[in-house]
Design a protein around this motif. Structure first.
Motif, PDB file in Angstrom:
ATOM      1  N   ARG A 198       2.461 145.418  65.390  1.00 38.86           N
ATOM      2  CA  ARG A 198       2.419 146.269  64.203  1.00 38.86           C
ATOM      3  C   ARG A 198       1.038 146.877  64.076  1.00 38.86           C
ATOM      4  NH1 ARG A 198       7.217 145.857  60.833  1.00 38.86           N
ATOM      5  NH2 ARG A 198       8.532 144.348  61.916  1.00 38.86           N
ATOM      6  N   GLU A 199       0.993 148.070  63.497  1.00 42.34           N
ATOM      7  CA  GLU A 199      -0.296 148.714  63.235  1.00 42.34           C
ATOM      8  C   GLU A 199      -0.166 149.551  61.974  1.00 42.34           C
ATOM      9  OE1 GLU A 199      -3.153 152.042  65.336  1.00 42.34           O
ATOM     10  OE2 GLU A 199      -2.252 150.505  66.601  1.00 42.34           O
ATOM     11  N   ARG A 200      -1.172 149.485  61.133  1.00 39.92           N
ATOM     12  CA  ARG A 200      -1.141 150.307  59.928  1.00 39.92           C
ATOM     13  C   ARG A 200      -1.072 151.782  60.291  1.00 39.92           C
ATOM     14  NH1 ARG A 200      -5.745 147.577  55.979  1.00 39.92           N
ATOM     15  NH2 ARG A 200      -4.775 145.515  55.823  1.00 39.92           N
ATOM     16  N   ARG A 201      -0.278 152.513  59.513  1.00 41.29           N
ATOM     17  CA  ARG A 201      -0.113 153.947  59.780  1.00 41.29           C
ATOM     18  C   ARG A 201      -1.464 154.646  59.644  1.00 41.29           C
ATOM     19  NH1 ARG A 201       4.336 157.457  59.636  1.00 41.29           N
ATOM     20  NH2 ARG A 201       3.662 159.408  60.562  1.00 41.29           N
ATOM     21  N   PRO A 202      -1.937 155.307  60.720  1.00 42.35           N
ATOM     22  CA  PRO A 202      -3.225 155.969  60.641  1.00 42.35           C
ATOM     23  C   PRO A 202      -3.245 157.063  59.580  1.00 42.35           C
ATOM     24  CG  PRO A 202      -2.455 155.785  62.914  1.00 42.35           C
ATOM     25  CD  PRO A 202      -1.312 155.435  62.023  1.00 42.35           C
ATOM     26  N   ALA A 203      -4.396 157.223  59.005  1.00 40.71           N
ATOM     27  CA  ALA A 203      -4.580 158.280  58.010  1.00 40.71           C
ATOM     28  C   ALA A 203      -5.022 159.567  58.681  1.00 40.71           C
ATOM     29  CB  ALA A 203      -5.648 157.853  57.003  1.00 40.71           C
ATOM     30  N   VAL A 204      -4.367 160.666  58.360  1.00 41.15           N
ATOM     31  CA  VAL A 204      -4.719 161.949  58.947  1.00 41.15           C
ATOM     32  C   VAL A 204      -5.945 162.517  58.235  1.00 41.15           C
ATOM     33  CG1 VAL A 204      -3.923 164.282  59.394  1.00 41.15           C
ATOM     34  CG2 VAL A 204      -2.321 162.368  59.571  1.00 41.15           C
ATOM     35  N   VAL A 205      -6.980 162.788  59.014  1.00 36.63           N
ATOM     36  CA  VAL A 205      -8.201 163.270  58.399  1.00 36.63           C
ATOM     37  C   VAL A 205      -8.499 164.730  58.729  1.00 36.63           C
ATOM     38  CG1 VAL A 205      -9.201 160.978  58.324  1.00 36.63           C
ATOM     39  CG2 VAL A 205      -9.580 162.409  60.318  1.00 36.63           C
ATOM     40  N   GLU A 206      -7.889 165.248  59.764  1.00 41.38           N
ATOM     41  CA  GLU A 206      -8.120 166.647  60.095  1.00 41.38           C
ATOM     42  C   GLU A 206      -7.034 167.122  61.035  1.00 41.38           C
ATOM     43  OE1 GLU A 206     -11.297 167.761  62.741  1.00 41.38           O
ATOM     44  OE2 GLU A 206     -11.552 165.696  63.384  1.00 41.38           O
ATOM     45  N   ARG A 207      -6.910 168.423  61.176  1.00 47.31           N
ATOM     46  CA  ARG A 207      -6.004 169.002  62.151  1.00 47.31           C
ATOM     47  C   ARG A 207      -6.856 169.616  63.244  1.00 47.31           C
ATOM     48  NH1 ARG A 207      -0.829 169.379  60.590  1.00 47.31           N
ATOM     49  NH2 ARG A 207      -0.401 171.015  62.107  1.00 47.31           N
ATOM     50  N   THR A 208      -6.586 169.210  64.456  1.00 45.82           N
ATOM     51  CA  THR A 208      -7.366 169.713  65.575  1.00 45.82           C
ATOM     52  C   THR A 208      -6.447 169.888  66.765  1.00 45.82           C
ATOM     53  OG1 THR A 208      -9.313 169.328  66.961  1.00 45.82           O
ATOM     54  CG2 THR A 208      -7.981 167.405  66.414  1.00 45.82           C
ATOM     55  N   SER A 209      -6.776 170.800  67.650  1.00 47.58           N
ATOM     56  CA  SER A 209      -5.915 171.079  68.790  1.00 47.58           C
ATOM     57  C   SER A 209      -6.023 169.971  69.824  1.00 47.58           C
ATOM     58  CB  SER A 209      -6.300 172.416  69.424  1.00 47.58           C
ATOM     59  OG  SER A 209      -7.558 172.316  70.051  1.00 47.58           O
ATOM     60  N   VAL A 210      -4.952 169.854  70.622  1.00 49.45           N
ATOM     61  CA  VAL A 210      -4.971 168.900  71.717  1.00 49.45           C
ATOM     62  C   VAL A 210      -6.104 169.228  72.677  1.00 49.45           C
ATOM     63  CG1 VAL A 210      -3.669 168.067  73.709  1.00 49.45           C
ATOM     64  CG2 VAL A 210      -2.503 168.436  71.524  1.00 49.45           C
ATOM     65  N   VAL A 211      -6.277 170.507  72.954  1.00 48.20           N
ATOM     66  CA  VAL A 211      -7.336 170.927  73.873  1.00 48.20           C
ATOM     67  C   VAL A 211      -8.698 170.493  73.343  1.00 48.20           C
ATOM     68  CG1 VAL A 211      -8.507 172.912  74.890  1.00 48.20           C
ATOM     69  CG2 VAL A 211      -6.004 172.860  74.778  1.00 48.20           C
ATOM     70  N   ARG A 212      -8.910 170.653  72.036  1.00 48.16           N
ATOM     71  CA  ARG A 212     -10.197 170.260  71.461  1.00 48.16           C
ATOM     72  C   ARG A 212     -10.405 168.753  71.558  1.00 48.16           C
ATOM     73  NH1 ARG A 212     -11.979 170.760  65.093  1.00 48.16           N
ATOM     74  NH2 ARG A 212     -13.937 169.605  65.306  1.00 48.16           N
ATOM     75  N   ALA A 213      -9.332 167.980  71.303  1.00 52.26           N
ATOM     76  CA  ALA A 213      -9.462 166.531  71.370  1.00 52.26           C
ATOM     77  C   ALA A 213      -9.844 166.076  72.773  1.00 52.26           C
ATOM     78  CB  ALA A 213      -8.147 165.870  70.947  1.00 52.26           C
ATOM     79  N   VAL A 214      -9.196 166.675  73.778  1.00 55.02           N
ATOM     80  CA  VAL A 214      -9.508 166.315  75.154  1.00 55.02           C
ATOM     81  C   VAL A 214     -10.910 166.791  75.524  1.00 55.02           C
ATOM     82  CG1 VAL A 214      -8.853 166.679  77.560  1.00 55.02           C
ATOM     83  CG2 VAL A 214      -7.090 166.318  75.825  1.00 55.02           C
TER      84      VAL A 214
END
Length: 421
Positions: A198-214
């Motif tokens: 089990r894992e607590r549902r992560p909190a969304v803090v921002e919207r960012t592109s997949v390309v930016r994350a990588v």
């Protein structure tokens, strides 16, 4: 297209304790079962070729398509783990693997078998990264390197299961019944994971592109160093364990199936001994990581050169040394994830780990394909002769050279970044 990238603040993660250890233990069980699934054809190479009437090159394709999907999905899996947590992604991965084995059990031809291995790669892609997330999010930094090594070495028991009891089950009950049984075991493991991890549902803090994350993960010199460490340490052992080791030992070296199975057991037991030692060194002496990796690769190359120097088959003692050298690549490849943890924040830990985890499987794909092609292209139809294997296994040399050069280059970049910081 953009995607929400969640962050689990460290303070919101449950403290280390029984729950963390229990989740990790179930994750290890899932990883063992995934290794059984991954290597289920490793002792059945010749049987698989006969069942589907295929050449060595096509046989290698069954492993390559699985690894290709695995590597291609590492980034998406990392992003999904960062968003949904380990429990959901691990459960889905186990369910997909179960379906893949059922499909392989009833496959009437090689086309359906290839589709089954594609599905297998998709399911397996979620397992090890999911366990890494459990460790990275729930374990103290001082314990994480050892936990990663223990996970890796215990997972290798799956290879013993696939080479000895599972191969025996295929011989006793037939292809279809054996693979249906493995699919059922995998489905039961999926249920266990769903209940225990089990894992607590992560909190969304921002919207960012997949390309930016990588891009942000790759920007770190430590991520790039980890990528090439995983690249250069993984492929020789993976090619040996996943597909070509058993045919090399039996057809290329002339040992019987029982001896080949015992050598694979040496491979696993060696990893059990080396894994905690490598984890302890990596955790306590970070500056020793790169020299350790270079040493392991050097031993692997020297072991292959020694074995292949014998035209009519190497002595058994030297084959034992080769098995030990191959197993050292697994613990050494885990060092890459210690590097990743030290150079990336928790909010992109799974994404960075996904980038790195794809490296070793990319190199493994290329080497497995190259070995299969070299065996098939040699004249006279002697695809599994000692001389054919001597030529085929030599394709590893340029991968070792390129990988070590890139490790050295990125190590310099890490040192420069540290001095600048």
């Amino acid at each position: 297209m953009t995607a929400a990238i969640p962050v689990v603040p460290r303070s919101s993660v449950p403290p280390f304790g029984f729950g963390a250890v229990a989740a990790w233990t179930v994750g290890i069980v899932a990883y063992v079962v995934s290794i059984v699934n991954r290597t289920s054809l490793s002792a059945l190479g010749i049987e698989t070729a006969d069942r589907f009437a295929i050449t060595a090159a096509t046989l290698s394709l069954l492993a390559v398509v699985q690894l290709g999907v695995y590597g291609a999905l590492q980034l998406p899996v990392g992003l999904l783990l960062d968003r949904f947590g380990a429990g959901t992604v691990l459960t889905a991965g186990m369910a997909v693997m179960a379906a893949a084995q059922v499909l392989l059990a009833v496959a009437p031809d090689v086309g359906v078998a290839i589709a089954a291995r594609l599905l297998m790669g998709a399911g397996e892609a979620a397992i090890f990264p999911g366990v890494l997330r459990v460790i990275g999010m729930r374990f103290p930094r001082r314990l994480a390197p050892t936990a990663v090594q223990v996970t890796g070495l215990l997972g290798q028991f799956g290879q013993i299961i696939s080479v000895v009891p599972f191969a025996a089950l295929v011989g006793l009950s037939g292809w279809t019944a054996a693979f249906l049984s493995l699919g059922g075991l995998t489905a039961l493991t999926a249920v266990l994971v769903a209940v225990a991890v089990r894992e607590r549902r992560p909190a969304v803090v921002e919207r960012t592109s997949v390309v930016r994350a990588v891009r942000e993960a790759w920007r770190s010199p430590g991520t790039r160093l980890a990528f090439w460490v995983h690249f250069v340490t993984s492929f020789s052992g993976n090619a040996f364990a996943i597909l070509w080791g058993f045919p090399f030992l039996t057809a290329g070296q002339g040992v019987d199936a029982g001896t080949a199975g015992a050598l694979f057991s040496v491979y696993v037991v060696g990893g059990i001994v080396l894994g905690p030692l490598v984890g302890a060194v990596s955790g306590r002496f970070p500056h020793a990581r790169t020299p350790l990796v270079v040493g392991v690769v050097g031993v692997q190359a020297a072991s292959w050169a020694s074995v292949l120097a014998f035209p009519d088959g190497a002595p058994l003692a030297l084959l034992v040394v080769l098995a030990l050298a191959m197993c050292a690549g697994g613990p050494a490849s885990m060092v890459a994830f210690d590097i990743v943890r030290d150079h990336n924040p928790h909010e992109r830990l799974s994404t960075a780990s996904g980038v790195v985890n794809g490296a070793g499987f990319s190199s493994s794909i290329l080497v497995i394909l190259a070995i299969g092609a070299a065996l098939t292209l040699q004249a006279g139809g002697g695809e599994y002769s000692p001389e054919a294997f001597r030529v085929a296994e030599a394709v590893q040399v340029p991968f070792w050279v390129a990988g070590l050069l890139l490790v050295w280059r990125q190590q310099r970049a890490v040192r420069s970044a540290s001095r600048a910081g």
